[in-house]
Design a protein around this motif. Structure first.
Motif, PDB file in Angstrom:
ATOM      1  N   ARG A  95      -1.222 -11.406   2.753  1.00 42.34           N
ATOM      2  CA  ARG A  95      -2.490 -12.000   2.312  1.00 42.34           C
ATOM      3  C   ARG A  95      -2.318 -13.496   2.206  1.00 42.34           C
ATOM      4  O   ARG A  95      -1.221 -13.963   1.920  1.00 42.34           O
ATOM      5  CB  ARG A  95      -2.881 -11.468   0.922  1.00 42.34           C
ATOM      6  CG  ARG A  95      -3.112  -9.965   0.843  1.00 42.34           C
ATOM      7  CD  ARG A  95      -4.397  -9.577   1.534  1.00 42.34           C
ATOM      8  NE  ARG A  95      -4.627  -8.143   1.494  1.00 42.34           N
ATOM      9  CZ  ARG A  95      -4.296  -7.303   2.469  1.00 42.34           C
ATOM     10  NH1 ARG A  95      -3.663  -7.759   3.534  1.00 42.34           N
ATOM     11  NH2 ARG A  95      -4.574  -6.023   2.388  1.00 42.34           N
ATOM     12  N   ASP A 120       2.768   1.401  15.474  1.00 41.63           N
ATOM     13  CA  ASP A 120       1.565   1.145  14.679  1.00 41.63           C
ATOM     14  C   ASP A 120       0.329   1.381  15.549  1.00 41.63           C
ATOM     15  O   ASP A 120       0.394   1.231  16.770  1.00 41.63           O
ATOM     16  CB  ASP A 120       1.596  -0.314  14.212  1.00 41.63           C
ATOM     17  CG  ASP A 120       0.775  -0.540  12.948  1.00 41.63           C
ATOM     18  OD1 ASP A 120       0.100   0.410  12.498  1.00 41.63           O
ATOM     19  OD2 ASP A 120       0.815  -1.667  12.415  1.00 41.63           O
ATOM     20  N   ASP A 121      -0.774   1.721  14.934  1.00 45.97           N
ATOM     21  CA  ASP A 121      -2.050   1.896  15.641  1.00 45.97           C
ATOM     22  C   ASP A 121      -1.890   2.832  16.836  1.00 45.97           C
ATOM     23  O   ASP A 121      -2.458   2.590  17.912  1.00 45.97           O
ATOM     24  CB  ASP A 121      -2.600   0.549  16.137  1.00 45.97           C
ATOM     25  CG  ASP A 121      -2.644  -0.498  15.048  1.00 45.97           C
ATOM     26  OD1 ASP A 121      -2.734  -0.111  13.875  1.00 45.97           O
ATOM     27  OD2 ASP A 121      -2.581  -1.700  15.367  1.00 45.97           O
ATOM     28  N   PRO A 167      -4.019  -1.240  -0.980  1.00 45.98           N
ATOM     29  CA  PRO A 167      -2.975  -2.263  -1.048  1.00 45.98           C
ATOM     30  C   PRO A 167      -3.111  -3.005  -2.383  1.00 45.98           C
ATOM     31  O   PRO A 167      -4.215  -3.386  -2.762  1.00 45.98           O
ATOM     32  CB  PRO A 167      -3.297  -3.195   0.129  1.00 45.98           C
ATOM     33  CG  PRO A 167      -4.180  -2.399   1.035  1.00 45.98           C
ATOM     34  CD  PRO A 167      -4.950  -1.472   0.152  1.00 45.98           C
ATOM     35  N   ILE A 206      -3.337 -13.788  11.192  1.00 50.41           N
ATOM     36  CA  ILE A 206      -2.149 -13.362  11.961  1.00 50.41           C
ATOM     37  C   ILE A 206      -2.273 -13.743  13.445  1.00 50.41           C
ATOM     38  O   ILE A 206      -1.321 -14.295  14.015  1.00 50.41           O
ATOM     39  CB  ILE A 206      -1.871 -11.848  11.799  1.00 50.41           C
ATOM     40  CG1 ILE A 206      -1.504 -11.525  10.349  1.00 50.41           C
ATOM     41  CG2 ILE A 206      -0.794 -11.375  12.772  1.00 50.41           C
ATOM     42  CD1 ILE A 206      -0.086 -11.801   9.941  1.00 50.41           C
ATOM     43  N   GLU A 230       3.662   0.077   2.624  1.00 48.44           N
ATOM     44  CA  GLU A 230       3.545  -0.884   3.714  1.00 48.44           C
ATOM     45  C   GLU A 230       3.251  -2.248   3.101  1.00 48.44           C
ATOM     46  O   GLU A 230       2.369  -2.377   2.249  1.00 48.44           O
ATOM     47  CB  GLU A 230       2.420  -0.513   4.701  1.00 48.44           C
ATOM     48  CG  GLU A 230       2.260  -1.598   5.782  1.00 48.44           C
ATOM     49  CD  GLU A 230       1.316  -1.239   6.933  1.00 48.44           C
ATOM     50  OE1 GLU A 230       0.744  -0.122   6.931  1.00 48.44           O
ATOM     51  OE2 GLU A 230       1.154  -2.093   7.832  1.00 48.44           O
ATOM     52  N   ALA A 250       8.125 -12.658   5.003  1.00 45.73           N
ATOM     53  CA  ALA A 250       7.577 -11.359   4.593  1.00 45.73           C
ATOM     54  C   ALA A 250       8.675 -10.287   4.593  1.00 45.73           C
ATOM     55  O   ALA A 250       8.762  -9.469   3.678  1.00 45.73           O
ATOM     56  CB  ALA A 250       6.435 -10.950   5.526  1.00 45.73           C
ATOM     57  N   GLN A 255       0.847  -1.194   0.000  1.00 49.29           N
ATOM     58  CA  GLN A 255       0.000   0.000   0.000  1.00 49.29           C
ATOM     59  C   GLN A 255       0.881   1.242   0.000  1.00 49.29           C
ATOM     60  O   GLN A 255       1.765   1.384   0.866  1.00 49.29           O
ATOM     61  CB  GLN A 255      -0.913   0.017   1.224  1.00 49.29           C
ATOM     62  CG  GLN A 255      -1.877   1.201   1.187  1.00 49.29           C
ATOM     63  CD  GLN A 255      -2.916   1.162   2.302  1.00 49.29           C
ATOM     64  OE1 GLN A 255      -2.653   0.650   3.390  1.00 49.29           O
ATOM     65  NE2 GLN A 255      -4.085   1.711   2.014  1.00 49.29           N
ATOM     66  N   TYR A 286      -7.083   4.344   1.455  1.00 48.85           N
ATOM     67  CA  TYR A 286      -7.713   4.029   0.178  1.00 48.85           C
ATOM     68  C   TYR A 286      -7.742   5.253  -0.737  1.00 48.85           C
ATOM     69  O   TYR A 286      -7.695   5.130  -1.945  1.00 48.85           O
ATOM     70  CB  TYR A 286      -9.140   3.508   0.402  1.00 48.85           C
ATOM     71  CG  TYR A 286      -9.201   2.185   1.143  1.00 48.85           C
ATOM     72  CD1 TYR A 286      -8.058   1.406   1.313  1.00 48.85           C
ATOM     73  CD2 TYR A 286     -10.407   1.712   1.653  1.00 48.85           C
ATOM     74  CE1 TYR A 286      -8.117   0.189   1.978  1.00 48.85           C
ATOM     75  CE2 TYR A 286     -10.482   0.489   2.308  1.00 48.85           C
ATOM     76  CZ  TYR A 286      -9.324  -0.260   2.481  1.00 48.85           C
ATOM     77  OH  TYR A 286      -9.392  -1.459   3.137  1.00 48.85           O
ATOM     78  N   VAL A 337       5.775  -6.147  12.403  1.00 44.81           N
ATOM     79  CA  VAL A 337       6.459  -7.168  13.211  1.00 44.81           C
ATOM     80  C   VAL A 337       5.551  -7.512  14.386  1.00 44.81           C
ATOM     81  O   VAL A 337       5.134  -6.631  15.137  1.00 44.81           O
ATOM     82  CB  VAL A 337       7.810  -6.643  13.727  1.00 44.81           C
ATOM     83  CG1 VAL A 337       8.482  -7.686  14.613  1.00 44.81           C
ATOM     84  CG2 VAL A 337       8.714  -6.263  12.561  1.00 44.81           C
TER      85      VAL A 337
HETATM   86  P1  C2E Z   1      -2.305  -2.525  10.117  1.00 47.09           P
HETATM   87  O1  C2E Z   1      -0.834  -2.722  10.277  1.00 47.09           O
HETATM   88  O2  C2E Z   1      -2.916  -1.462  10.927  1.00 47.09           O
HETATM   89  O3  C2E Z   1      -2.554  -2.302   8.587  1.00 47.09           O
HETATM   90  C1  C2E Z   1      -3.421  -1.345   8.090  1.00 47.09           C
HETATM   91  C2  C2E Z   1      -4.718  -1.988   7.694  1.00 47.09           C
HETATM   92  O4  C2E Z   1      -5.622  -0.989   7.277  1.00 47.09           O
HETATM   93  C3  C2E Z   1      -4.570  -2.940   6.525  1.00 47.09           C
HETATM   94  O5  C2E Z   1      -5.493  -3.995   6.736  1.00 47.09           O
HETATM   95  C4  C2E Z   1      -5.000  -2.075   5.368  1.00 47.09           C
HETATM   96  O6  C2E Z   1      -5.460  -2.817   4.262  1.00 47.09           O
HETATM   97  C5  C2E Z   1      -6.118  -1.280   5.997  1.00 47.09           C
HETATM   98  N1  C2E Z   1      -6.357  -0.007   5.325  1.00 47.09           N
HETATM   99  C6  C2E Z   1      -5.484   0.753   4.648  1.00 47.09           C
HETATM  100  N2  C2E Z   1      -6.082   1.885   4.205  1.00 47.09           N
HETATM  101  C7  C2E Z   1      -7.353   1.829   4.642  1.00 47.09           C
HETATM  102  C8  C2E Z   1      -8.492   2.714   4.494  1.00 47.09           C
HETATM  103  O7  C2E Z   1      -8.415   3.772   3.902  1.00 47.09           O
HETATM  104  N3  C2E Z   1      -9.651   2.320   5.086  1.00 47.09           N
HETATM  105  C9  C2E Z   1      -9.749   1.133   5.733  1.00 47.09           C
HETATM  106  N4  C2E Z   1     -10.924   0.810   6.266  1.00 47.09           N
HETATM  107  N5  C2E Z   1      -8.703   0.286   5.903  1.00 47.09           N
HETATM  108  C10 C2E Z   1      -7.523   0.639   5.340  1.00 47.09           C
HETATM  109  P2  C2E Z   1      -5.092  -5.483   6.430  1.00 47.09           P
HETATM  110  O8  C2E Z   1      -4.234  -5.555   5.228  1.00 47.09           O
HETATM  111  O9  C2E Z   1      -6.354  -6.269   6.476  1.00 47.09           O
HETATM  112  O10 C2E Z   1      -4.189  -5.859   7.669  1.00 47.09           O
HETATM  113  C11 C2E Z   1      -4.735  -5.973   8.927  1.00 47.09           C
HETATM  114  C12 C2E Z   1      -3.687  -6.116   9.968  1.00 47.09           C
HETATM  115  O11 C2E Z   1      -2.989  -7.359   9.857  1.00 47.09           O
HETATM  116  C13 C2E Z   1      -2.607  -5.064   9.872  1.00 47.09           C
HETATM  117  O12 C2E Z   1      -3.062  -3.891  10.463  1.00 47.09           O
HETATM  118  C14 C2E Z   1      -1.492  -5.725  10.608  1.00 47.09           C
HETATM  119  O13 C2E Z   1      -1.652  -5.529  11.998  1.00 47.09           O
HETATM  120  C15 C2E Z   1      -1.678  -7.174  10.305  1.00 47.09           C
HETATM  121  N6  C2E Z   1      -0.704  -7.559   9.276  1.00 47.09           N
HETATM  122  C16 C2E Z   1      -0.781  -7.411   7.953  1.00 47.09           C
HETATM  123  N7  C2E Z   1       0.333  -7.896   7.354  1.00 47.09           N
HETATM  124  C17 C2E Z   1       1.130  -8.338   8.340  1.00 47.09           C
HETATM  125  C18 C2E Z   1       2.447  -8.933   8.396  1.00 47.09           C
HETATM  126  O14 C2E Z   1       3.133  -9.140   7.368  1.00 47.09           O
HETATM  127  N8  C2E Z   1       2.936  -9.251   9.607  1.00 47.09           N
HETATM  128  C19 C2E Z   1       2.244  -9.025  10.735  1.00 47.09           C
HETATM  129  N9  C2E Z   1       2.798  -9.354  11.900  1.00 47.09           N
HETATM  130  N10 C2E Z   1       1.028  -8.456  10.737  1.00 47.09           N
HETATM  131  C20 C2E Z   1       0.472  -8.121   9.551  1.00 47.09           C
END
Ligand code: C2E
Ligand code: CA
Ligand code: CA
Length: 572
Positions: free
Chosen positions: A348, A465-466, A549, A363, A344, A379, A330, A544, A404
């Motif tokens: 998936r 993060d967050d 992404p 996860i 980022e 990753a 993304q 978005y 991470v």
């Molecule tokens: P995150 O790190 O907070 O990632 C941001 C999430 O927000 C992503 O969800 C992304 O697709 C979503 N997002 C981005 N822009 C927008 C937007 O404008 N609106 C909305 N509603 N959502 C948006 P995703 O891809 O479903 O990932 C969810 C969580 O899963 C991530 O939250 C992260 O905590 C975890 N994650 C994803 N990839 C990895 C990874 O490779 N390793 C680890 N440990 N955790 C991961």
């Protein structure tokens, strides 16, 4: 003064027996089958009340009410079995109650009638020792609180009582924050003294009906009858947290510890001792991970759902072998110029027959079964290699942000994995940003500090993060070398309409600017949000609105388009 039946001729045999036993220092009674005293020896009278008239009174009159059923029971038993039958009872004397061991035997009198011979031996001294031993076996020597074994009894009792009354209870697990540090730095005597004071303070916050037990080094468990709602539990927890936050003056040191608390309620969160303790513990770890000095009440849905999907778990191991995991990227853009600065990497799972499975689903499960170490390492490497490819296409440097998870962060091999990923890809340290949550830092600050220092020495940056969802104190921002705050989507969503979110974003942005941290706003979905954030000094945008992404090939297309536009500005 008192009458005996020694003068009765038929009693001669037993009288001899009596005097034998009396010589041995025992108190001798003969009773009829209803337990009424027919004869009491001198020793017996002296034991109960010197000079008293005992004959024709029921023996039970002199026994503590609580122990009377025991007398009835051994008389019944002796009658039944024709064997001597023994029990320990307390007799009420004008002084203290005395423990006597009472042995009852049925015998036939010379008249052929059944009578009872009761021989009592004063065992008060021995009983006191036994009571001390029992106390030692059920209490913790350091704090005098109930230990694990007594706790276990109390929980079982509480369960039985709840089943009768229909009113539940809470099991609360507490663990001192920062105790290990005190113990390591100042030694065990100081640690022990601290535990004693902590135990005392915690006890004072509880009611008489509650039980507080020490179950390990700095671990305590409380059983709170009647506390069932989150609100009731939080009130009690707040009292415990507050009292533990006061400084401890121990042997000339002023010490600060704290406590994190987890609670599980019977029967909602577990119908057995084991489940209640395990779930209170899980909740306590959650409290530690999310900022400490707080109480988390167990929540079945939140805490266990992903882990319990067994078929998904099995499929996941298979999927790692079959290479079903992939990364989406993304864009993260500059708030003013809108230029892409980095990406980022978001994982998936392309699961055959199920489509794309969200990382929110897999996860947490990978975290609990340990697969996250494998997936996370993959990753990290894949993302570093991919970014180099993006750079070639874009013709300029880009950075990559990689998530991470806590378990990866705790893994001893993490640094090696990171070094390998950079070596493999040729990516420079400053092009890698690792996203971690506040909880990771707070659950083991010493480890975090060491690891972050090692990362800083490689120029690898760290993002929180967050940011804002972890309930943390902000002190850690000073302690750790952090480069970036990612403002959680929760605070962006209702911008610029929500007064509260406006205030929160402003505070975070000004905090970041004072601490020289860069900021990324997450989940930006429209122009209004983007304009607000740009105007208020947020440097980077992810959402978005500026880019979803995407698969690597789609990012390549995007970057090619950007490059051709900058190469021929007229076309823009
Ligand atoms: P995150 O790190 O907070 O990632 C941001 C999430 O927000 C992503 O969800 C992304 O697709 C979503 N997002 C981005 N822009 C927008 C937007 O404008 N609106 C909305 N509603 N959502 C948006 P995703 O891809 O479903 O990932 C969810 C969580 O899963 C991530 O939250 C992260 O905590 C975890 N994650 C994803 N990839 C990895 C990874 O490779 N390793 C680890 N440990 N955790 C991961
Ligand atoms: Ca992230
Ligand atoms: Ca995030």
């Amino acid at each position: 003064m008192f009458s005996t039946r020694r003068d009765r001729p038929e009693a001669t045999v037993t009288a001899q027996l009596d005097s034998l036993m009396e010589a041995a220092g025992d108190a001798v009674f003969r009773l009829d089958m209803q337990g009424t005293i027919l004869y009491a020896s001198k020793r017996a009278i002296d034991l109960i009340c010197p000079g008293a008239e005992l004959v024709a009174k029921p023996l039970s009159t002199f026994i503590l009410a609580a122990d009377r059923p025991a007398i009835d029971a051994i008389i019944a038993q002796a009658t039944d079995s024709s064997q001597p039958s023994k029990t320990n009872v307390r007799i009420q004397t004008p002084g203290a109650a005395l423990w006597i061991e009472l042995q009852v035997t049925v015998y036939k009198s010379e008249h052929g009638q059944s009578e009872l011979l009761a021989v009592g031996r004063d065992i008060s001294g021995q009983q006191a020792t036994e009571e001390r031993l029992r106390h030692m076996a059920t209490h913790d020597a350091l704090t005098a609180l109930p230990n694990r074994s007594l706790l276990s009894d109390r929980i079982r009792m509480a369960i039985a009582q709840s089943r009768r009354t229909g009113r539940g209870f809470a099991v609360v697990a507490l663990d001192l924050d920062g105790f290990k540090k005190v113990n390591d730095a100042l030694g065990h005597p100081v640690g022990d003294a601290l535990l004693r004071v902590a135990a005392m303070r915690l006890s004072e916050t509880l009611r008489d009906v509650d039980t507080l037990a020490r179950v390990g080094g700095d671990e305590f468990v409380a059983v709170l009858p009647g506390a069932v709602s989150e609100a009731e539990i939080q009130i009690i927890a707040r009292r415990m947290i507050s009292t533990m936050q006061l400084p401890f003056d121990i042997q000339g040191h002023t010490l600060y510890v704290g406590t994190s608390i987890g609670a599980a309620v019977f029967p909602e969160h577990g119908d057995s001792e084991v489940k209640l303790l395990a779930h209170a513990d899980t909740a306590m770890y959650r409290a530690k991970e999310t900022g400490k000095a707080r109480c988390v009440v167990y929540d079945h849905e939140k805490f266990t759902q992903p882990e319990h999907d067994v078929s998904m778990e099995a499929a996941m191991f298979q999927a790692v072998r079959d290479g079903e995991f992939l990364l989406h990227y993304q864009p993260i853009v500059d708030a003013r110029s809108r230029q892409i600065m980095g990406f980022e990497a978001l994982m998936r799972w392309s699961r055959p027959g199920e489509g794309m499975v969200s990382p929110a689903q897999f996860i947490p499960m990978a975290e609990s079964n340990g697969l996250i170490n494998l997936l996370g390492a993959w990753a990290l490497k894949a993302a570093c290699v991919q970014i180099r490819r993006f750079e070639e296409v874009a013709g300029r440097p880009l950075y990559v942000s990689v998530n991470v998870s806590p378990r990866q962060f705790r893994n001893d091999q993490f640094l090696d994995i990171m070094d390998e990923a950079m070596k493999l890809s040729g990516l420079k340290g400053e092009q890698l940003l690792l996203e971690i949550t506040e909880g990771i830092l707070m659950s083991d600050p010493e480890h975090a500090e060491a690891l972050l220092t090692a990362m800083t020495s490689r120029n690898v940056r760290i993002a929180i993060d967050d940011f804002g969802t972890g309930y943390s104190s902000l002190a850690y921002l000073k302690r750790f070398p952090i480069a970036t705050l990612k403002i959680d989507r929760a605070f962006i969503k209702d911008l610029p309409g929500s007064v509260k979110d406006v205030a929160i974003c402003n505070v975070v942005l000004s905090l970041a600017s004072h601490l020289n941290l860069s900021t990324v706003a997450e989940g930006v979905e429209n122009k209004e949000q983007l304009d607000f954030l740009a105007a208020h000094g947020c440097g980077l945008i992810q959402g978005y609105h500026t880019g979803r992404p995407l698969l690597p090939e789609d990012i390549v297309t995007l970057l090619k388009a950007e490059r051709s536009m900058t190469a021929s500005p007229a076309a823009a």
